[in-house]
Write an enzyme that holds these catalytic residues in place. Structure first.
Site, PDB file in Angstrom:
ATOM      1  N   LEU A 204       0.878  -1.182   0.000  1.00 44.09           N
ATOM      2  CA  LEU A 204       0.000   0.000   0.000  1.00 44.09           C
ATOM      3  C   LEU A 204       0.905   1.218   0.000  1.00 44.09           C
ATOM      4  O   LEU A 204       1.712   1.372   0.913  1.00 44.09           O
ATOM      5  CB  LEU A 204      -0.821   0.037   1.290  1.00 44.09           C
ATOM      6  CG  LEU A 204      -2.087  -0.806   1.398  1.00 44.09           C
ATOM      7  CD1 LEU A 204      -2.603  -0.773   2.829  1.00 44.09           C
ATOM      8  CD2 LEU A 204      -3.160  -0.286   0.444  1.00 44.09           C
ATOM      9  N   HIS A 205       0.795   2.052  -1.009  1.00 51.14           N
ATOM     10  CA  HIS A 205       1.616   3.266  -1.004  1.00 51.14           C
ATOM     11  C   HIS A 205       0.960   4.458  -1.698  1.00 51.14           C
ATOM     12  O   HIS A 205       1.491   5.558  -1.670  1.00 51.14           O
ATOM     13  CB  HIS A 205       2.973   3.002  -1.662  1.00 51.14           C
ATOM     14  CG  HIS A 205       2.889   2.933  -3.170  1.00 51.14           C
ATOM     15  ND1 HIS A 205       2.398   1.843  -3.832  1.00 51.14           N
ATOM     16  CD2 HIS A 205       3.198   3.838  -4.134  1.00 51.14           C
ATOM     17  CE1 HIS A 205       2.425   2.061  -5.131  1.00 51.14           C
ATOM     18  NE2 HIS A 205       2.903   3.270  -5.351  1.00 51.14           N
ATOM     19  N   ARG A 206      -0.179   4.239  -2.345  1.00 49.16           N
ATOM     20  CA  ARG A 206      -0.809   5.342  -3.084  1.00 49.16           C
ATOM     21  C   ARG A 206      -1.173   6.471  -2.131  1.00 49.16           C
ATOM     22  O   ARG A 206      -1.687   6.235  -1.035  1.00 49.16           O
ATOM     23  CB  ARG A 206      -2.107   4.877  -3.774  1.00 49.16           C
ATOM     24  CG  ARG A 206      -1.952   3.830  -4.822  1.00 49.16           C
ATOM     25  CD  ARG A 206      -2.339   4.382  -6.194  1.00 49.16           C
ATOM     26  NE  ARG A 206      -1.145   4.877  -6.819  1.00 49.16           N
ATOM     27  CZ  ARG A 206      -0.276   4.095  -7.471  1.00 49.16           C
ATOM     28  NH1 ARG A 206      -0.492   2.820  -7.619  1.00 49.16           N
ATOM     29  NH2 ARG A 206       0.804   4.628  -7.996  1.00 49.16           N
ATOM     30  N   ASP A 279      -2.300  -1.809  -3.766  1.00 53.54           N
ATOM     31  CA  ASP A 279      -2.799  -0.664  -4.533  1.00 53.54           C
ATOM     32  C   ASP A 279      -1.793  -0.265  -5.616  1.00 53.54           C
ATOM     33  O   ASP A 279      -1.934   0.776  -6.250  1.00 53.54           O
ATOM     34  CB  ASP A 279      -3.126   0.523  -3.612  1.00 53.54           C
ATOM     35  CG  ASP A 279      -1.906   1.097  -2.896  1.00 53.54           C
ATOM     36  OD1 ASP A 279      -0.766   0.638  -3.139  1.00 53.54           O
ATOM     37  OD2 ASP A 279      -2.102   2.024  -2.080  1.00 53.54           O
TER      38      ASP A 279
END
Ligand code: UD1
Ligand code: UDP
Length: 366
Positions: A204-206, A279
């Site tokens: 998850l990094h968005r 993501d």
């Protein structure tokens, strides 16, 4: 040089590496410009090492800042390099601020601009990536669409067909070259204390997911429920952007947060996961190609081919949505076809980029 290849982030290094290698094999004179958008060794140097790339010819060292400041410094730095080097063609990849900056710099110079991975659309203008890819697609002279659907998106927006080539995605070229090497990286599973087929892999990094603490907390809650349901650990190699935000959040016990992994270790973990929750754009593609079921922790995706194939579903961003979607995906037989091509995308892109007139574009290639 004939080509200037501009990159700056982890996914651009992975996906441009096959093209850089193909340039070397064909003796195409080229330079590689690294903007420095990513600079932590785990996001950049380790990828140059593992993908066996020589150091970049120009390193601009731009670093992190607001969108405008970061993009502005990159435009100025890239322009200076391009004015000096005078390449025939500038190649950019994907949808990052590096892509945007090189697009703007190249568009005011003589060089032709080629966009690798053109035509992706999430139809969500709230994402900086969507804005970046639209600007690039409508500025570039040559568009290398990974799939027929991406080419169709471009034509639907009025991009002339003779600029578009369907090439496959270079993510497959990179996977084919490195998959065998990744298979030897068994130590990463031992180090993390997980068994093949018995753990989940999370990324998850968005910005829209991790910058909002309530949303990030909901996502982690959903992932925690999936881990409990299947009595499995979930390994989360956290991007620095997310790592900073995690300090203030409660992470479910089953979720093991680790440093970003190098490419081969990460491929190994992807290959043996029972499910991938992500993501990331590149990770959705890799899960599909590797035959691992994927749940995308977003409300939309610019990779609808993975969903059509049956390899991926949108889990949304609520705990219930994530949990229920994971129940539909875990245990799915990977009988889908890979929609991203045969691993010869880099060769097709160089062929098309070398064609000096519009006749070189070819929609039937992949
Ligand atoms: C960028 C891309 C995103 C891509 C991702 C790949 C844009 C708008 N976004 O997001 O599309 O999916 O790269 O990983 O271009 N940071 C570090 N070390 C680094 C780089 C960043 O610690 O080497 C931290 C900094 O706090 C920085 C934050 O991460 O402010 C965000 O970095 P930035 O380059 O702005 O965007 P990414 O989230 O990496
Ligand atoms: N990746 C990696 N180590 C990690 C996480 C990702 O090597 O810890 C690789 C992954 O295999 C893929 C790429 O990084 O090739 C995806 O990058 P990212 O998710 O940062 O960006 P996106 O594709 O979303 O733009």
């Amino acid at each position: 040089p004939q080509l200037a290849i501009v990159l700056g982030t982890r996914p651009e290094i992975v996906k441009l590496a096959p093209i850089i290698r193909e340039c070397r094999d064909r003796d195409v004179p080229h330079i590689v410009v690294h903007t420095g958008q990513h600079y932590s060794p785990q996001l950049t140097e380790v990828f140059f090492d593992e993908l066996e790339l020589p150091p970049p010819d120009h390193a601009l060292g731009v670093g992190s800042a607001t969108h405008g400041e970061q993009t502005g410094s990159m435009i100025a730095g890239i322009e200076e390099v391009l004015l000096e080097a005078d390449p025939e063609t500038v190649l950019v990849q994907g949808d990052t601020n590096t892509t945007l900056a090189a697009t703007i710099a190249a568009s005011k110079l003589d060089a032709e601009l080629g966009h690798v991975e053109a035509g992706l659309r999430s139809d969500d203008r709230g994402m900086p990536e969507e804005v970046n890819r639209i600007i690039c697609d409508h500025t570039a002279d040559r568009l290398f669409a990974p799939t027929p659907a991406a080419a169709e998106n471009l034509r639907a927006e009025g991009v002339p067909s003779d600029r578009i080539s369907v090439t496959g995605n270079t993510v497959v070229d990179a996977l084919q070259r490195h998959r065998g090497l990744a298979a030897d990286r068994t130590a990463v599973l031992d180090d993390l204390g997980v068994e093949p087929g018995e753990y989940g892999l999370l990324t998850l990094h968005r910005a829209e997911n991790v910058d909002d603490p309530d949303r990030f907390a909901d996502l982690l809650t959903g992932v925690g429920r999936v881990a409990r349901e299947y009595e499995m650990d979930v390994v989360y190699p956290a991007h620095p952007r997310a790592r900073k935000k995690l300090e203030d959040l409660r992470v479910p016990n089953a979720v093991e947060v680790v440093e970003p992994l190098d490419y081969l270790e990460f491929l190994r973990l992807e290959s043996d996961a029972s499910v991938i929750l992500t993501d990331s754009g590149g990770v959705q593609e890799e899960a599909c190609v590797l035959g691992v079921p994927c749940v995308t922790l977003r409300e939309n995706t610019e990779r609808p081919e993975t969903i059509a194939a049956g390899a991926n579903r949108l889990g949304g961003v609520t705990p219930t949505g994530i949990f229920e979607t994971a129940r539909e995906m875990v245990g799915t037989d990977a009988e889908w076809e890979n929609p991203f091509g045969d691993g010869d995308a880099a060769a097709r892109i160089l062929d098309a980029a070398a064609a000096t007139d519009a006749d070189g574009a070819d929609d039937s290639a992949a």
